[in-house]
Enzyme design. Structure first.
Site, short mmCIF file in Angstrom:
data_model
loop_
_atom_site.label_atom_id
_atom_site.label_comp_id
_atom_site.label_asym_id
_atom_site.label_seq_id
_atom_site.Cartn_x
_atom_site.Cartn_y
_atom_site.Cartn_z
N ASP A 1 -7.28 -12.26 -1.05
CA ASP A 1 -6.55 -10.99 -1.13
C ASP A 1 -6.16 -10.70 -2.58
OD1 ASP A 1 -5.40 -8.61 -0.29
OD2 ASP A 1 -3.54 -9.53 0.40
N HIS B 1 -4.80 -11.14 6.83
CA HIS B 1 -3.77 -11.96 6.16
C HIS B 1 -2.61 -12.33 7.09
CE1 HIS B 1 -2.03 -8.00 5.54
NE2 HIS B 1 -2.70 -7.75 4.42
N GLN C 1 0.84 -1.19 0.00
CA GLN C 1 0.00 0.00 0.00
C GLN C 1 0.88 1.25 0.00
OE1 GLN C 1 -3.81 -0.32 1.43
NE2 GLN C 1 -3.52 -2.18 2.61
N ALA D 1 2.75 -8.58 6.84
CA ALA D 1 2.66 -7.19 7.30
C ALA D 1 2.32 -7.09 8.79
CB ALA D 1 1.67 -6.40 6.46
N ALA E 1 2.31 -8.18 -3.54
CA ALA E 1 1.24 -7.20 -3.76
C ALA E 1 -0.08 -7.93 -3.99
CB ALA E 1 1.58 -6.31 -4.95
N GLY E 2 -0.64 -8.44 -2.90
CA GLY E 2 -1.86 -9.21 -3.06
C GLY E 2 -1.56 -10.52 -3.76
N GLY F 1 0.57 -20.70 -1.10
CA GLY F 1 1.91 -21.25 -1.14
C GLY F 1 2.97 -20.22 -1.42
#
Length: 379
Positions: free
Chosen positions: A273, A215, A141, A219, A307-308, A248
């Site tokens: 996500d 998640h 982000q 983070a 990134a996701g 994975g």
């Protein structure tokens, strides 16, 4: 529109049923053992698995679309495309962007919500991921748009969303977090993520009303034997349920297995996500104004930051089976029932029972989607 699904292994709250389901209009009329005999149209499932339609509570986009695009046609395309992976309901998840961009996205989402088509995957509400996160744990982000939470700011966002914000990712250690948590905890599910909070701070946030971990393993503060961190608190605190991206890539298979063993089938949420590149070819895509490079089944910023994901829900379930060694009969609630209970909609979604919405997914043994049913419509 009434018909019968027959010869399937039906996964219910009370165990598996080898039998048939009668669908009447948009609802499940009955679930019964054994064969069906009667006048209705029958669909032979040939011993496939029947699960409740998947509910993805953390998804940013897919199939070329992103919820931050604030594009009504794009929302329809995404909602229709999600049926291909068995997802029948979702929370549209936003990003840490400018206040104006978030407000515009929320306005578009609430407008779309009021007129979405019954045969498409259903937007149940909104997951606000940021901007009330730690500037030290932004992940993919944009740190320029991180804000400190205030009651007024959240009221403004919720007003623009017409009350659709159901989940909010936040960092409990930032200034203002405790105040907003205690003020809104009965109206919004607070999910801890993008945080530098330690073990004690996470447990305190749970005592104050936080309910989820965003998640898990990404983070947040890692586990160390002398400092258990966010992961240790997530494992041990029964007040906290945990989202996990089971691809994975975001977590080692053993870490996923540990999370499932610690949280159990009732406090584990399989999420994607996913970003707009899901279902698309390799290349460069936008995520929150930043370029994401999709290659070798991963999505990363140019500096290598994840990134996701490009995960599909059915693939996540297949991998969860592989990583845990557990059967579908045990695992299915992590894709639907747990989410429905958390969102307060388990009276009509999230499991297979008479009177509930006819939101179903039919899978083979390898979790390939054979058919998705949304409100009785077959896809």
């Amino acid at each position: 529109m009434s018909y019968v699904l027959m010869n399937g292994t039906i996964h219910t709250e009370n165990g598996t049923v080898e039998g048939h389901i009668i669908i009447e209009e948009s609802h499940i009329k009955s679930v019964q053992e054994g064969p069906y005999s009667g006048p209705l149209e029958t669909i032979d499932l040939e011993d496939k698995h029947v699960l409740p339609g998947f509910i993805d509570i953390h998804i940013h986009g897919g199939y070329g679309e992103d919820f931050m695009d604030a594009n009504a046609l794009g929302l329809h395309h995404l909602s229709k495309s999600l049926l291909s992976e068995g997802t029948t309901s979702y929370l549209a998840t936003t990003m840490t962007q400018s206040r104006d961009a978030i407000m515009t996205a929320l306005e578009t989402l609430q407008s779309y919500h009021s007129k979405q088509l019954p045969e498409d995957a259903e937007m149940l509400g909104i997951h606000l991921e940021g901007p009330f996160i730690s500037p030290s744990k932004v992940g993919a982000q944009n740190p320029a748009y991180v804000q400190k939470p205030t009651i007024q700011a959240i009221n403004d966002l919720q007003d623009k969303a017409n009350g659709l914000i159901k989940v909010m990712t936040f960092a409990p250690e930032v200034i203002g977090a405790e105040e907003v948590l205690q003020h809104f905890k009965d109206d919004i599910i607070f999910s801890i993520g993008h945080t530098t909070a330690d073990f004690d701070q996470l447990n305190q946030a749970a005592d104050f009303g936080a309910k989820h971990i965003t998640h898990l393993y990404n983070a947040a503060t890692p586990f160390q034997h002398r400092a258990p961190g966010a992961f240790g608190a997530a494992w041990l605190n029964d007040q906290l349920s945990a989202e996990v991206i089971v691809d994975g890539v975001h977590s080692h298979p053993a870490s996923v297995a540990i999370a499932y063993r610690m949280k159990g089938r009732e406090r584990f949420y399989l999420i994607t996500d996913a970003m707009r590149a899901k279902g698309m070819s390799e290349g460069t895509y936008d995520l929150g104004g930043q370029d994401v490079i999709v290659k070798n089944q991963t999505a990363r910023l140019s500096d290598g930051t994840l990134a996701g994901s490009i995960l599909k829900m059915n693939d996540g379930l297949r991998l969860l089976k592989e990583y845990t060694g557990r059967p579908l009969a045990e695992l299915w609630p992590v894709t639907s029932f747990n989410q429905a209970k958390a969102l307060g909609i388990a009276d009509h979604k999230g499991s297979i029972a008479p009177g509930k919405d006819a939101d179903l997914v039919i899978l083979d043994d390898d979790c390939h989607v054979q058919m998705t049913i949304k409100n009785g419509y077959r896809h």
